[in-house]
Write a protein that holds these residues in place. Structure first.
Motif, PDB file in Angstrom:
ATOM      1  N   ARG A 213      -2.499   8.752   2.476  1.00  0.00           N
ATOM      2  CA  ARG A 213      -3.270   7.921   1.327  1.00  0.00           C
ATOM      3  C   ARG A 213      -3.152   6.462   1.492  1.00  0.00           C
ATOM      4  NH1 ARG A 213      -2.701   4.583  -3.027  1.00  0.00           N
ATOM      5  NH2 ARG A 213      -3.992   5.107  -4.962  1.00  0.00           N
ATOM      6  N   THR A 214      -2.036   6.140   2.260  1.00  0.00           N
ATOM      7  CA  THR A 214      -1.945   4.541   2.774  1.00  0.00           C
ATOM      8  C   THR A 214      -3.096   4.474   3.554  1.00  0.00           C
ATOM      9  OG1 THR A 214       0.390   4.688   2.209  1.00  0.00           O
ATOM     10  CG2 THR A 214      -0.294   2.939   3.526  1.00  0.00           C
ATOM     11  N   ARG A 215      -3.358   5.431   4.641  1.00  0.00           N
ATOM     12  CA  ARG A 215      -4.317   4.993   5.460  1.00  0.00           C
ATOM     13  C   ARG A 215      -5.850   4.949   4.921  1.00  0.00           C
ATOM     14  NH1 ARG A 215      -7.658   8.628   8.716  1.00  0.00           N
ATOM     15  NH2 ARG A 215      -6.483  10.655   7.412  1.00  0.00           N
ATOM     16  N   TYR A 216      -6.133   5.794   4.070  1.00  0.00           N
ATOM     17  CA  TYR A 216      -7.343   5.585   3.171  1.00  0.00           C
ATOM     18  C   TYR A 216      -7.538   4.215   2.652  1.00  0.00           C
ATOM     19  CZ  TYR A 216      -9.016  10.344   3.941  1.00  0.00           C
ATOM     20  OH  TYR A 216      -9.761  11.401   4.445  1.00  0.00           O
TER      21      TYR A 216
ATOM     22  N   ALA B 235     -11.136   3.369   1.572  1.00  0.00           N
ATOM     23  CA  ALA B 235     -11.636   4.399   1.208  1.00  0.00           C
ATOM     24  C   ALA B 235     -10.623   5.529   0.431  1.00  0.00           C
ATOM     25  CB  ALA B 235     -12.089   5.160   2.747  1.00  0.00           C
ATOM     26  N   VAL B 236      -9.891   4.772  -0.263  1.00  0.00           N
ATOM     27  CA  VAL B 236      -8.950   5.510  -1.317  1.00  0.00           C
ATOM     28  C   VAL B 236      -9.564   6.519  -2.050  1.00  0.00           C
ATOM     29  CG1 VAL B 236      -8.655   3.989  -3.025  1.00  0.00           C
ATOM     30  CG2 VAL B 236      -6.718   5.475  -2.294  1.00  0.00           C
ATOM     31  N   GLU B 237     -11.069   6.067  -2.491  1.00  0.00           N
ATOM     32  CA  GLU B 237     -11.642   6.992  -3.390  1.00  0.00           C
ATOM     33  C   GLU B 237     -11.961   8.402  -2.817  1.00  0.00           C
ATOM     34  OE1 GLU B 237     -14.879   4.571  -1.479  1.00  0.00           O
ATOM     35  OE2 GLU B 237     -12.699   4.167  -2.217  1.00  0.00           O
ATOM     36  N   TYR B 238     -11.575   8.616  -1.468  1.00  0.00           N
ATOM     37  CA  TYR B 238     -12.030   9.993  -0.723  1.00  0.00           C
ATOM     38  C   TYR B 238     -10.889  10.686  -0.720  1.00  0.00           C
ATOM     39  CZ  TYR B 238     -16.365   7.396   0.178  1.00  0.00           C
ATOM     40  OH  TYR B 238     -17.668   6.812  -0.082  1.00  0.00           O
TER      41      TYR B 238
ATOM     42  N   LEU C 189       0.853  -1.213  -0.072  1.00  0.00           N
ATOM     43  CA  LEU C 189      -0.130  -0.272  -0.205  1.00  0.00           C
ATOM     44  C   LEU C 189       0.946   1.462   0.022  1.00  0.00           C
ATOM     45  CD1 LEU C 189      -2.735  -0.953   2.487  1.00  0.00           C
ATOM     46  CD2 LEU C 189      -2.968  -0.885  -0.014  1.00  0.00           C
ATOM     47  N   LEU C 190       1.845   1.264   0.677  1.00  0.00           N
ATOM     48  CA  LEU C 190       2.851   2.479   0.803  1.00  0.00           C
ATOM     49  C   LEU C 190       3.286   2.621  -0.546  1.00  0.00           C
ATOM     50  CD1 LEU C 190       4.388   1.808   4.354  1.00  0.00           C
ATOM     51  CD2 LEU C 190       3.189   3.958   3.717  1.00  0.00           C
TER      52      LEU C 190
END
Length: 87
Positions: free
Chosen positions: A49-52, A57-60, A15-16
């Motif tokens: 962004r990694t947390r999302y 929830a990356v689309e937010y 993800l990172l």
């Protein structure tokens, strides 16, 4: 994210990596291990962004961090242009 075990290390590294690529694509080149102010801002955006992404929830992310992304992108373009012009 308060993860206290190593079972998800591979997933978090993936993800990172995706987040580094996404921020570079959106804003421009930066050094994830750099100490410059812009590198630190980029690193923070990578973590966010990694947390999302971790929470599906990356689309937010872009909507919630649009001003930060825009500001970083402008700063990186200015730095790249200045460095290229000088030398």
């Amino acid at each position: 994210m308060r993860i206290t075990h190593s079972a998800e290390d591979d997933n978090l590294k993936r993800l990172l990596s995706f987040s580094i690529s996404a921020i570079r694509s959106s804003c421009g080149p930066f050094d994830i291990n750099g100490t410059e102010e812009m590198d630190q801002r980029a690193k923070e955006l990578v973590f966010e962004r990694t947390r999302y992404a971790y929470n599906d929830a990356v689309e937010y992310f872009e909507d919630n961090f649009l001003s930060d992304l825009t500001s970083l992108g402008i700063s990186l373009i200015t730095t790249t242009t200045t460095t290229t012009s000088e030398g």
